[in-house]
Motif scaffolding. Structure first.
Motif, short mmCIF file in Angstrom:
data_model
loop_
_atom_site.label_atom_id
_atom_site.label_comp_id
_atom_site.label_asym_id
_atom_site.label_seq_id
_atom_site.Cartn_x
_atom_site.Cartn_y
_atom_site.Cartn_z
N UNK A 70 0.84 -1.20 0.00
CA UNK A 70 0.00 0.00 0.00
C UNK A 70 0.87 1.26 0.00
N UNK A 71 0.23 2.39 -0.19
CA UNK A 71 0.98 3.65 -0.05
C UNK A 71 1.54 3.73 1.35
N UNK A 72 2.69 4.38 1.47
CA UNK A 72 3.41 4.39 2.74
C UNK A 72 3.32 5.78 3.37
N UNK A 73 2.64 5.89 4.52
CA UNK A 73 2.52 7.20 5.17
C UNK A 73 3.88 7.71 5.64
N UNK A 74 4.05 9.01 5.58
CA UNK A 74 5.30 9.62 6.04
C UNK A 74 6.35 9.72 4.96
N UNK A 75 6.07 9.18 3.78
CA UNK A 75 7.00 9.26 2.66
C UNK A 75 6.25 9.83 1.45
N UNK A 76 7.01 10.33 0.52
CA UNK A 76 6.42 10.99 -0.65
C UNK A 76 6.44 10.03 -1.84
N UNK A 77 5.28 9.74 -2.38
CA UNK A 77 5.16 8.86 -3.54
C UNK A 77 5.52 9.64 -4.80
N UNK A 78 6.36 9.03 -5.66
CA UNK A 78 6.76 9.68 -6.90
C UNK A 78 6.63 8.73 -8.08
N UNK A 79 6.44 9.30 -9.26
CA UNK A 79 6.45 8.49 -10.48
C UNK A 79 7.82 8.63 -11.13
N UNK A 80 8.00 8.04 -12.30
CA UNK A 80 9.31 8.05 -12.93
C UNK A 80 9.79 9.45 -13.30
N UNK A 81 8.90 10.29 -13.81
CA UNK A 81 9.28 11.65 -14.17
C UNK A 81 9.73 12.44 -12.93
N UNK A 82 9.04 12.24 -11.82
CA UNK A 82 9.43 12.92 -10.57
C UNK A 82 10.75 12.39 -10.04
N UNK A 83 11.03 11.11 -10.28
CA UNK A 83 12.31 10.52 -9.87
C UNK A 83 13.45 11.17 -10.64
N UNK A 84 13.27 11.34 -11.93
CA UNK A 84 14.29 12.01 -12.75
C UNK A 84 14.50 13.44 -12.24
N UNK A 85 13.43 14.15 -11.98
CA UNK A 85 13.53 15.52 -11.47
C UNK A 85 14.24 15.56 -10.13
N UNK A 86 13.95 14.61 -9.27
CA UNK A 86 14.60 14.53 -7.96
C UNK A 86 16.11 14.33 -8.13
N UNK A 87 16.50 13.47 -9.05
CA UNK A 87 17.93 13.26 -9.32
C UNK A 87 18.60 14.52 -9.84
N UNK A 88 17.89 15.27 -10.67
CA UNK A 88 18.44 16.52 -11.22
C UNK A 88 18.58 17.61 -10.16
N UNK A 89 17.77 17.54 -9.12
CA UNK A 89 17.82 18.54 -8.06
C UNK A 89 18.99 18.33 -7.10
N UNK A 90 19.57 17.16 -7.11
CA UNK A 90 20.68 16.85 -6.20
C UNK A 90 21.97 16.72 -6.99
N UNK A 91 23.01 17.42 -6.57
CA UNK A 91 24.27 17.38 -7.33
C UNK A 91 24.95 16.00 -7.29
N UNK A 92 24.62 15.18 -6.32
CA UNK A 92 25.21 13.85 -6.20
C UNK A 92 24.12 12.81 -5.91
N UNK A 93 24.31 11.62 -6.47
CA UNK A 93 23.47 10.49 -6.11
C UNK A 93 24.39 9.34 -5.69
N UNK A 94 23.89 8.56 -4.77
CA UNK A 94 24.65 7.42 -4.27
C UNK A 94 23.68 6.23 -4.20
N UNK A 95 24.01 5.15 -4.92
CA UNK A 95 23.16 3.97 -4.95
C UNK A 95 23.59 2.97 -3.90
N UNK A 96 22.60 2.43 -3.19
CA UNK A 96 22.83 1.40 -2.17
C UNK A 96 22.21 0.11 -2.65
N UNK A 97 23.06 -0.89 -2.92
CA UNK A 97 22.61 -2.20 -3.39
C UNK A 97 23.38 -3.26 -2.64
N UNK A 98 22.89 -4.46 -2.72
CA UNK A 98 23.62 -5.58 -2.13
C UNK A 98 24.02 -6.54 -3.21
#
Length: 87
Positions: free
Chosen positions: A59-87
């Motif tokens: 379900x939707x998660x309270x306390x967090x902001x739901x985004x679609x793919x276009x908003x994800x791209x915009x979010x990445x553009x707003x931050x000068x650095x991105x860091x991926x966390x994977x295992x």
């Protein structure tokens, strides 16, 4: 100002992420990372992809902001650095 992209729900990655956050950082829970979001407690802005929750039957998660793919791209553009966390 870093955007942390969390692609995993592994405890070790979550602990490492917590230790490396600075006050201006934001976190995006992507892919299997959305499984970690209900247990995440942070004062940092938290985002998650709607498609990832839908694909996993979550379900939707309270306390967090739901985004679609276009908003994800915009979010990445707003931050000068991105860091991926994977295992």
């Amino acid at each position: 100002m870093t955007l942390h992209l969390l692609f995993t729900s592994q405890l070790s990655s979550l602990n490492d992420l917590r230790r490396s956050l600075s006050s201006e950082d934001a976190i995006a829970f992507i892919g299997d990372g959305v499984y970690a979001l209900p247990n995440w407690d942070s004062s940092h802005p938290c985002y998650y992809r709607i498609a990832d929750c839908t694909q996993r039957g979550l379900p939707e998660i309270p306390g967090a902001i739901a985004i679609d793919d276009a908003q994800w791209v915009e979010l990445c553009l707003q931050h000068p650095r991105t860091l991926s966390w994977k295992l």
